[in-house]
Design a protein around this motif. Structure first.
Motif, PDB file in Angstrom:
ATOM      1  N   PHE A   1       0.846  -1.205   0.000  1.00  0.00           N
ATOM      2  CA  PHE A   1       0.000   0.000   0.000  1.00  0.00           C
ATOM      3  C   PHE A   1       0.879   1.252   0.000  1.00  0.00           C
ATOM      4  O   PHE A   1       0.596   2.220  -0.713  1.00  0.00           O
ATOM      5  CB  PHE A   1      -0.930   0.028   1.220  1.00  0.00           C
ATOM      6  CG  PHE A   1      -2.240  -0.667   1.014  1.00  0.00           C
ATOM      7  CD1 PHE A   1      -3.184  -0.174   0.137  1.00  0.00           C
ATOM      8  CD2 PHE A   1      -2.543  -1.813   1.730  1.00  0.00           C
ATOM      9  CE1 PHE A   1      -4.410  -0.809  -0.045  1.00  0.00           C
ATOM     10  CE2 PHE A   1      -3.756  -2.455   1.565  1.00  0.00           C
ATOM     11  CZ  PHE A   1      -4.694  -1.963   0.674  1.00  0.00           C
ATOM     12  N   ALA A   2       1.949   1.235   0.786  1.00  0.00           N
ATOM     13  CA  ALA A   2       2.860   2.389   0.833  1.00  0.00           C
ATOM     14  C   ALA A   2       3.538   2.599  -0.521  1.00  0.00           C
ATOM     15  O   ALA A   2       3.709   3.743  -0.963  1.00  0.00           O
ATOM     16  CB  ALA A   2       3.908   2.194   1.933  1.00  0.00           C
ATOM     17  N   ARG A   3       3.892   1.516  -1.212  1.00  0.00           N
ATOM     18  CA  ARG A   3       4.515   1.646  -2.532  1.00  0.00           C
ATOM     19  C   ARG A   3       3.525   2.206  -3.548  1.00  0.00           C
ATOM     20  O   ARG A   3       3.916   2.956  -4.444  1.00  0.00           O
ATOM     21  CB  ARG A   3       5.085   0.298  -2.995  1.00  0.00           C
ATOM     22  CG  ARG A   3       6.310  -0.123  -2.205  1.00  0.00           C
ATOM     23  CD  ARG A   3       7.043  -1.289  -2.851  1.00  0.00           C
ATOM     24  NE  ARG A   3       6.231  -2.474  -3.055  1.00  0.00           N
ATOM     25  CZ  ARG A   3       5.991  -3.411  -2.145  1.00  0.00           C
ATOM     26  NH1 ARG A   3       6.495  -3.293  -0.924  1.00  0.00           N
ATOM     27  NH2 ARG A   3       5.255  -4.460  -2.433  1.00  0.00           N
ATOM     28  N   VAL A   4       2.245   1.850  -3.419  1.00  0.00           N
ATOM     29  CA  VAL A   4       1.228   2.435  -4.303  1.00  0.00           C
ATOM     30  C   VAL A   4       1.200   3.945  -4.097  1.00  0.00           C
ATOM     31  O   VAL A   4       1.191   4.722  -5.053  1.00  0.00           O
ATOM     32  CB  VAL A   4      -0.167   1.821  -4.045  1.00  0.00           C
ATOM     33  CG1 VAL A   4      -1.253   2.602  -4.779  1.00  0.00           C
ATOM     34  CG2 VAL A   4      -0.210   0.356  -4.450  1.00  0.00           C
ATOM     35  N   GLU A   5       1.204   4.359  -2.841  1.00  0.00           N
ATOM     36  CA  GLU A   5       1.126   5.786  -2.522  1.00  0.00           C
ATOM     37  C   GLU A   5       2.352   6.560  -3.000  1.00  0.00           C
ATOM     38  O   GLU A   5       2.231   7.690  -3.458  1.00  0.00           O
ATOM     39  CB  GLU A   5       0.929   5.992  -1.015  1.00  0.00           C
ATOM     40  CG  GLU A   5      -0.405   5.482  -0.500  1.00  0.00           C
ATOM     41  CD  GLU A   5      -1.599   6.047  -1.251  1.00  0.00           C
ATOM     42  OE1 GLU A   5      -1.634   7.273  -1.499  1.00  0.00           O
ATOM     43  OE2 GLU A   5      -2.505   5.260  -1.609  1.00  0.00           O
ATOM     44  N   ASP A   6       3.544   5.949  -2.882  1.00  0.00           N
ATOM     45  CA  ASP A   6       4.745   6.696  -3.279  1.00  0.00           C
ATOM     46  C   ASP A   6       5.128   6.488  -4.744  1.00  0.00           C
ATOM     47  O   ASP A   6       6.129   7.008  -5.219  1.00  0.00           O
ATOM     48  CB  ASP A   6       5.920   6.419  -2.341  1.00  0.00           C
ATOM     49  CG  ASP A   6       6.517   5.022  -2.468  1.00  0.00           C
ATOM     50  OD1 ASP A   6       6.285   4.338  -3.482  1.00  0.00           O
ATOM     51  OD2 ASP A   6       7.242   4.618  -1.541  1.00  0.00           O
ATOM     52  N   GLY A   7       4.312   5.700  -5.466  1.00  0.00           N
ATOM     53  CA  GLY A   7       4.542   5.543  -6.909  1.00  0.00           C
ATOM     54  C   GLY A   7       5.560   4.491  -7.295  1.00  0.00           C
ATOM     55  O   GLY A   7       5.934   4.402  -8.460  1.00  0.00           O
ATOM     56  N   THR A   8       6.001   3.663  -6.354  1.00  0.00           N
ATOM     57  CA  THR A   8       6.994   2.641  -6.676  1.00  0.00           C
ATOM     58  C   THR A   8       6.398   1.247  -6.790  1.00  0.00           C
ATOM     59  O   THR A   8       7.131   0.283  -7.030  1.00  0.00           O
ATOM     60  CB  THR A   8       8.127   2.622  -5.625  1.00  0.00           C
ATOM     61  OG1 THR A   8       7.565   2.307  -4.344  1.00  0.00           O
ATOM     62  CG2 THR A   8       8.849   3.952  -5.577  1.00  0.00           C
TER      63      THR A   8
END
Length: 107
Positions: free
Chosen positions: A68-75
């Motif tokens: 979920f954090a990678r979705v938010e930061d674009g990675t």
């Protein structure tokens, strides 16, 4: 689902991100239900198999939160090992995966 979307179309990117979030939420809900079912069995504290299953589910839940954090930061969808795109087919099967198949084998 293909994650190879042109960066110039924000609506398509939002649709892809929404689909990824939906898949991750489904994975999270499934793991939480599994964990609850294991807790409700009332196994003895010395049951190592049950303990190992709970630990594995908790590990996957952490991986889902990281996804979920990678979705938010674009990675999201980029392998943490080689920085190449993770194949969409792999992301469909394991939406929380951090690595492409080659890097997963190497780790």
């Amino acid at each position: 689902m293909s994650l190879d979307l042109p960066r110039t179309d924000p609506r398509a990117a939002n649709l892809a991100a929404d689909e990824v979030r939906r898949r991750l939420e489904h994975a999270r809900t499934t793991r939480l239900a599994q964990l609850k079912a294991l807790d409700e069995t009332g196994a003895s504290p010395g049951d190592h198999l049950m303990s190992n299953q709970k630990d594995a589910i908790k590990r996957v839940l952490r991986e889902i939160d990281e996804a979920f954090a990678r979705v938010e930061d674009g990675t999201y969808g980029t392998c943490l090992g080689c920085s190449k795109p993770v194949p969409p087919e792999r992301l469909e099967i394991l939406p929380h995966t951090r690595y492409c198949v080659g890097c997963q084998r190497a780790s």
